[in-house]
Design an enzyme around this catalytic site. Structure first.
Site, short mmCIF file in Angstrom:
data_model
loop_
_atom_site.label_atom_id
_atom_site.label_comp_id
_atom_site.label_asym_id
_atom_site.label_seq_id
_atom_site.Cartn_x
_atom_site.Cartn_y
_atom_site.Cartn_z
N CYS A 245 0.83 -1.20 0.00
CA CYS A 245 0.00 0.00 0.00
C CYS A 245 0.87 1.25 0.00
O CYS A 245 0.65 2.18 0.78
CB CYS A 245 -0.92 -0.01 1.20
SG CYS A 245 -2.06 -1.38 1.12
N ASP A 246 1.89 1.27 -0.80
CA ASP A 246 2.75 2.44 -0.89
C ASP A 246 2.88 2.86 -2.34
O ASP A 246 3.09 2.01 -3.22
CB ASP A 246 4.13 2.11 -0.32
CG ASP A 246 5.01 3.35 -0.23
OD1 ASP A 246 4.58 4.43 -0.70
OD2 ASP A 246 6.13 3.25 0.30
#
Ligand SMILES: *Cc1c(COP(=O)(O)O)cnc(C)c1O
Length: 396
Positions: free
Chosen positions: A323-324
């Site tokens: 989730c980056d």
């Protein structure tokens, strides 16, 4: 030199038996790379820099071949020692040594160290008195992808002074080492460094120091996505000629990392998601820049990439599952339209990949399986054998 590359059929077969992502390492390819270097640099011994990839099967193969090893910490020493490697086959090539490393070195009989600062001399004199030491000098190479000469190496003009100081403290100064920087395509960088070292050897002799060893470091290149055609043979041949010319009576060593393991490993991953907004299609795969692709960040790498699909081709973005937003692997990569479940392959991903992978976001580090232990390898060998037989039958 042929890289180790799985075929589409092999990727499908392997991924039907085990969940993606996984790394496939060929120990035969490791051996081929090792022998290639022995062949093209016959006047230099090999210390494999295990930080690039310390997979036990890789180490085992190299141990069997008689390799020596470049280590940088107590952990690396313990790993090799646990596999039966005596300290006399290792060099502690970290110029800044910590106490646990020095204690471990003393324990396992590792007696060869590099340094580039006066403060290291006292540490070595205290924990490994009488040790053989090589001074690391900084060398200039603007062509290397990873510059190691701002962080490491004493100015060459101080070399003899530092070696003498080491001798005054009871150490045994035996030579000089350097590292031209990683993924170096320049033979000239090695040649210039060799000339520089030759001058230092002469100067040392005049001061009554007889240097016996020269360590020319690592950095030998591996083909990448942005530089697919690398021919290390002429480069190594030229370096070897220079060694013969300048250092006929010196024990010369190399410290290859990426060259030995880079081309020996493939990564198999799957498309797990898609994103249709923006300029180009996006595919989210199940391996990330925090995982096996960590070399993109730490090692400035672009791994050769293959996707298995058959639709219309267009520039596409590939990203990892974390989730980056930084977790993007390839942009504008010419790819056929893919669907969830389709497979992708990264090759030449054996160096500085698994070693710097993290469990960020809870994703496990991709396991490494050994190619020669897989049934797919046996059937490839059978096919190769039967086509060899066919060729020789045709020749008759
Ligand atoms: C990392 C390292 C190597 C290996 O470098 P490659 O670019 O992988 O060949 C060799 N010697 C030292 C001292 C290193 O730190």
């Amino acid at each position: 030199m042929k890289e180790f590359r799985l075929t589409e059929h092999e990727v499908m077969s392997l991924s039907s038996r085990m969940p993606t992502p996984f790394m496939v390492a060929s120990t035969d390819k490791i051996e081929e790379n090792y022998r290639f270097m022995r062949h093209h640099l016959p006047h230099a011994g090999i210390y494999y820099a295990i930080k690039a990839n310390p997979t036990p099967a890789i180490l085992k193969r190299l141990i069997g071949l008689g390799a020596h090893f470049d280590v940088a910490s107590a952990g690396e020493m313990a790993l090799l020692h646990g596999m039966g490697v005596d300290g006399s086959r290792m060099i502690y090539a970290n110029t800044v040594k910590n106490i646990s490393g020095l204690k471990m070195a003393a324990k396992i009989g590792l007696n060869r160290f590099t340094f580039d600062e006066e403060t290291e001399i006292d540490k070595m004199a205290a924990y490994v008195p009488g040790a053989d030491v090589l001074l690391r000098i900084s060398v200039h190479n603007s062509k290397a992808k990873v510059d190691l000469n701002t962080k490491f190496g004493a100015p060459p003009s101080m070399a003899c002074e530092l070696l003498m100081k080491a001798r005054d403290k009871g150490l045994n100064p035996i030579g000089i080492c350097f590292h031209v920087g990683s993924q170096s395509f320049s033979t000239a960088a090695y040649e210039e460094a060799l000339l520089l070292c030759h001058g230092i050897f002469d100067e040392a002799k005049r001061m009554g120091l007889n240097l016996t060893d020269l360590d020319i470091g690592g950095g030998f290149p591996v083909p990448s996505l942005d530089c697919p055609h690398v021919d290390p043979a002429p480069m190594m041949d030229a370096i070897d000629r220079q060694i013969v010319r300048l250092f006929p009576n010196t024990a010369v060593w190399t410290e290859p990392g990426r060259f030995i393991c880079g081309t020996a490993v493939n990564l198999v991953a799957s498309v797990i998601g898609t994103r249709s907004y923006g300029d180009e299609p996006w595919y989210i795969i199940d391996e990330s820049i925090y995982g096996s692709f960590s070399g993109i960040m730490y090692d400035h790498w672009a791994y050769p990439f293959t996707v298995f699909g058959h639709g219309e081709v267009c520039p596409s973005t590939f990203a990892g599952p974390t989730c980056d937003g930084i977790d993007v692997l390839y942009r504008s990569f010419q790819s056929p339209r893919l669907s969830i479940g389709d497979k992708v392959l990264a090759t030449n991903i054996g160096a500085y990949s698994t070693v710097s992978a993290t469990r960020f976001n809870g994703f496990e580090i991709a396991p490494t399986v050994i190619w020669e232990e897989q049934p797919e390898c046996l059937s490839r060998k059978d096919t190769e054998k039967s086509s060899d037989e066919r060729i020789s039958a045709e020749a008759i």
